[in-house]
Write an enzyme that holds these catalytic residues in place. Structure first.
Site, PDB file in Angstrom:
ATOM      1  N   HIS A 250       0.814  -1.216   0.000  1.00 17.14           N
ATOM      2  CA  HIS A 250       0.000   0.000   0.000  1.00 17.14           C
ATOM      3  C   HIS A 250       0.852   1.272   0.000  1.00 17.14           C
ATOM      4  O   HIS A 250       1.845   1.357   0.695  1.00 17.14           O
ATOM      5  CB  HIS A 250      -0.888  -0.010   1.258  1.00 17.14           C
ATOM      6  CG  HIS A 250      -1.719   1.222   1.425  1.00 17.14           C
ATOM      7  ND1 HIS A 250      -1.743   1.953   2.587  1.00 17.14           N
ATOM      8  CD2 HIS A 250      -2.553   1.854   0.559  1.00 17.14           C
ATOM      9  CE1 HIS A 250      -2.569   2.979   2.439  1.00 17.14           C
ATOM     10  NE2 HIS A 250      -3.065   2.943   1.220  1.00 17.14           N
TER      11      HIS A 250
ATOM     12  N   HIS B  51       0.369  10.873  -1.732  1.00 16.22           N
ATOM     13  CA  HIS B  51      -0.873  10.672  -0.981  1.00 16.22           C
ATOM     14  C   HIS B  51      -1.222  11.910  -0.176  1.00 16.22           C
ATOM     15  O   HIS B  51      -2.311  12.456  -0.300  1.00 16.22           O
ATOM     16  CB  HIS B  51      -0.746   9.454  -0.050  1.00 16.22           C
ATOM     17  CG  HIS B  51      -2.037   9.066   0.589  1.00 16.22           C
ATOM     18  ND1 HIS B  51      -2.636   9.815   1.581  1.00 16.22           N
ATOM     19  CD2 HIS B  51      -2.857   8.008   0.376  1.00 16.22           C
ATOM     20  CE1 HIS B  51      -3.772   9.235   1.936  1.00 16.22           C
ATOM     21  NE2 HIS B  51      -3.927   8.138   1.234  1.00 16.22           N
TER      22      HIS B  51
END
Length: 273
Positions: free
Chosen positions: A5, A41
């Site tokens: 991830h 992110h």
């Protein structure tokens, strides 16, 4: 598929694959003109992770290409799937098609090397908003107009918004998608989420008229949750700790039933037991 991830810096590719990931997920942010700009992110992100690692998108693609091109010094044979988590919520709905076109051009040039011995990984375009389905049509049109429709064989799709499964099916119809579907379900590791929707997705996958080919669950960092997800019949688990998932897969209860997917396992085919 053990899916690492938030792999947003080139150096993290080695790190996650060496921990056992055969797949990575990378965040893609867009500028105001719908150009894919950074692998980034930002804050907030998962508990226990640094949220701010980044590269320019095209530079990341070049690093990823090296990691997935046989013969390259950075090549990882077991890295076979990449999920691009497309952060399109910064865009207007009417920019989705442009985002798809620009994304296709970036990948064609920097990852697929214009169709000349580029990276070999399968790619999943993960879109957070059903209203942005035209990203898929724009992407497809561009690869076709650039003379490389065959590369669509390497591309799959997912909507990551935890929408009703029936609504997702309707959206794929609008986008002209008839296969290569990875359905995700999940939540950040800071919170808990049950497996009800995962079980619905698995039931759709295993029905004779379902639209889903693969189901993955995110974010799983604990052994107990890993076992629950495997018991529910998922195809992939997205994690911050690939070694945890790999350990559970080695337990006697799972060793006989599951194995790590290799390049020869077609990620668009529904696995028939």
């Amino acid at each position: 598929w053990i899916m690492g991830h938030m792999v947003n810096a080139i150096a993290q590719i080695d790190e996650f694959v060496n921990l056992g990931a055969n797949s990575i997920e990378t965040d893609v942010s867009f500028d105001d003109s719908a150009n894919p700009e950074y692998t980034y992110h930002g804050v907030p992100c998962d508990c226990g992770r640094t949220c701010t690692k980044w590269e320019y998108f095209n530079e990341f693609l070049k690093g990823l290409r090296k990691a997935t091109t046989p013969g390259d010094s950075k090549y990882h044979e077991k890295l076979v799937l990449v999920v691009f988590d497309l952060k399109t919520s910064s865009l207007y709905d009417n920019q989705a098609s442009d985002a798809g076109k620009k994304l296709a051009k970036s990948l064609l040039q920097n990852y697929w090397n214009n169709g000349n011995n580029g990276g070999r990984a399968y790619i999943v375009l993960s879109i957070p908003n059903l209203a942005h389905y035209k990203l898929i049509t724009g992407f497809k049109e561009t690869l076709t107009s650039e003379g490389h429709p065959e590369l669509m064989d390497k591309v799959g799709y997912g909507f990551s918004g935890n929408d009703e499964i029936g609504d997702v099916a309707k959206t794929y119809k609008k986008a002209g998608v008839t296969g290569h579907v990875w359905q995700s379900d999940g939540i950040t590791n800071c919170l808990l989420r049950g497996l009800d929707r995962v079980r619905k997705a698995v039931a759709n996958r295993d029905s004779s008229n379902g639209y889903i080919n693969k189901v993955y669950y995110w974010i799983v960092d604990k052994r107990a949750t890993t076992r629950d997800a495997l018991d529910a019949g998922v195809d992939g688990i997205m994690t911050n700790y690939p070694d945890v998932i790999a350990d559970v897969l080695n337990e006697s209860a799972y060793k006989a039933k599951f194995r790590i997917a290799s390049y020869d396992d077609n990620p668009w085919e529904t696995f028939k037991n």
